[in-house]
Design a protein around this motif. Sequence first.
Motif, mmCIF file in Angstrom:
data_model
loop_
_atom_site.group_PDB
_atom_site.id
_atom_site.type_symbol
_atom_site.label_atom_id
_atom_site.label_comp_id
_atom_site.label_asym_id
_atom_site.label_seq_id
_atom_site.Cartn_x
_atom_site.Cartn_y
_atom_site.Cartn_z
ATOM 1 N N GLY A 1 0.868 -1.302 0.145
ATOM 2 C CA GLY A 1 0.056 -0.006 -0.139
ATOM 3 C C GLY A 1 0.826 1.273 -0.027
ATOM 4 O O GLY A 1 0.444 2.280 -0.837
ATOM 5 N N LEU A 2 1.870 1.134 0.944
ATOM 6 C CA LEU A 2 2.600 2.290 0.868
ATOM 7 C C LEU A 2 3.536 2.720 -0.611
ATOM 8 O O LEU A 2 3.515 3.744 -0.818
ATOM 9 C CB LEU A 2 3.595 2.362 1.950
ATOM 10 N N ALA A 3 3.914 1.507 -1.176
ATOM 11 C CA ALA A 3 4.361 1.626 -2.391
ATOM 12 C C ALA A 3 3.505 2.037 -3.440
ATOM 13 O O ALA A 3 4.075 3.133 -4.140
ATOM 14 C CB ALA A 3 5.133 0.233 -2.843
ATOM 15 N N ILE A 4 2.367 1.840 -3.495
ATOM 16 C CA ILE A 4 1.258 1.952 -4.514
ATOM 17 C C ILE A 4 1.111 3.861 -4.299
ATOM 18 O O ILE A 4 1.196 4.504 -5.201
ATOM 19 C CB ILE A 4 0.129 1.424 -4.413
ATOM 20 N N MET A 5 1.160 3.850 -3.002
ATOM 21 C CA MET A 5 1.021 5.650 -2.652
ATOM 22 C C MET A 5 2.326 6.420 -2.950
ATOM 23 O O MET A 5 2.298 7.667 -2.568
ATOM 24 C CB MET A 5 0.529 5.453 -1.191
ATOM 25 N N ASN A 6 3.337 5.684 -3.449
ATOM 26 C CA ASN A 6 4.661 6.394 -3.753
ATOM 27 C C ASN A 6 5.147 7.022 -2.498
ATOM 28 O O ASN A 6 5.902 8.214 -2.345
ATOM 29 C CB ASN A 6 4.294 7.397 -4.699
ATOM 30 N N ILE A 7 4.930 6.284 -1.379
ATOM 31 C CA ILE A 7 5.650 6.785 -0.167
ATOM 32 C C ILE A 7 7.260 6.553 -0.224
ATOM 33 O O ILE A 7 7.446 5.309 -0.573
ATOM 34 C CB ILE A 7 5.133 6.074 1.166
ATOM 35 N N ASN A 8 8.160 7.407 0.224
ATOM 36 C CA ASN A 8 9.650 7.218 0.278
ATOM 37 C C ASN A 8 9.940 5.894 0.898
ATOM 38 O O ASN A 8 9.131 5.560 1.863
ATOM 39 C CB ASN A 8 10.068 8.248 0.958
ATOM 40 N N GLU A 9 10.890 5.126 0.444
ATOM 41 C CA GLU A 9 11.403 4.087 0.981
ATOM 42 C C GLU A 9 11.823 4.131 2.044
ATOM 43 O O GLU A 9 11.677 3.036 3.071
ATOM 44 C CB GLU A 9 12.717 3.432 -0.025
#
Length: 325
Positions: A279-287
């Motif tokens: 979910g965080l990756a899809i929302m383009n949250i910083n690694e």
Amino acid sequence: MKKIIKKKEFGVFMVLVALIVFFSIASPQFVQARNFFNIAKQIATVGICSVGFSFVLITGGIDLSVGYQISLDIVVTAVLMNSLGVHWVLACILGMLLGTGIGLLNGLIIVETHVAPLIVTLSMMTILKGISYLITGGLAIFKFNESFVKLGQGMIGGVVPISLLFLVAIIVIGIFILNKTVYGRYFYAIGNNVEAAKLSGVNVKKIQLMAYGLCGFFTSIGAILLLSRLNSAQSSTGDGYEFNCLTACVVGGVSSNGGKGTVLGAVIGCLIVGVLENGLAIMNINEYVQEVIKGLVLLVAVVYDTMSIMKNEKVKKIKAINAEN
């Protein structure tokens, strides 16, 4: 649902549901069927490894070498197939034997020397990391047999990932070991009170050795599936998996102090970690923000577990005092 999932597991399950609802609202891409199957593929390795990891935690131990066990299993299996021309089935069997051997070695050192599992497995992690790099020279190994690649990338009926079936099978085996065998009861007994287990006639060394051996065995299966899915082997592939396994288990209710937890809880915790990462990756949250969030999740879970144990001990003492009076 509550009859199938225990009270504590039900609470963790509701956290999983809340995460799914949140990410579904935040991003329409998250609720696509393809994405859910993608999550299943991604968590297969962590899920399988977490089953073995939960055995070790329940006995009061820990295995921080899991990440680089994965790396070495992957590298050795890849070299056997790619460089030495060994049939992929035999290479996988040898890879599983290697993983089981590493787990047993960890357990043997711990039970014979009485050195803290944290120190032993941390040292083993460094050793395995060096060996993995020496074998590959830091270079990637790729191009494997198509039949092998299907294990991690293939789909049944174009819908269900094959790796998901492996995960389900391992979960069933794990639940059977903990709930339907005497060894499962011994795992809990040792985790709750080692001395009491010894006085009850439990061969503590043997059971601890078994826990680490099973952890190594399941880790090797997860490693082989990961190699198949990535179709590439690198010495750093398993880096960080020990953290993901620990997070999944503790979040799922497997106590870091030993004696408590279930395989089902560990798997639910794994799903939480997988959904959170996806979910965080899809929302383009910083690694690096993702790493901070995962660290906080683990910290909160450990603190909650420790406080719960302290509260239960306090209640027991109060009851004991009241009984005497």
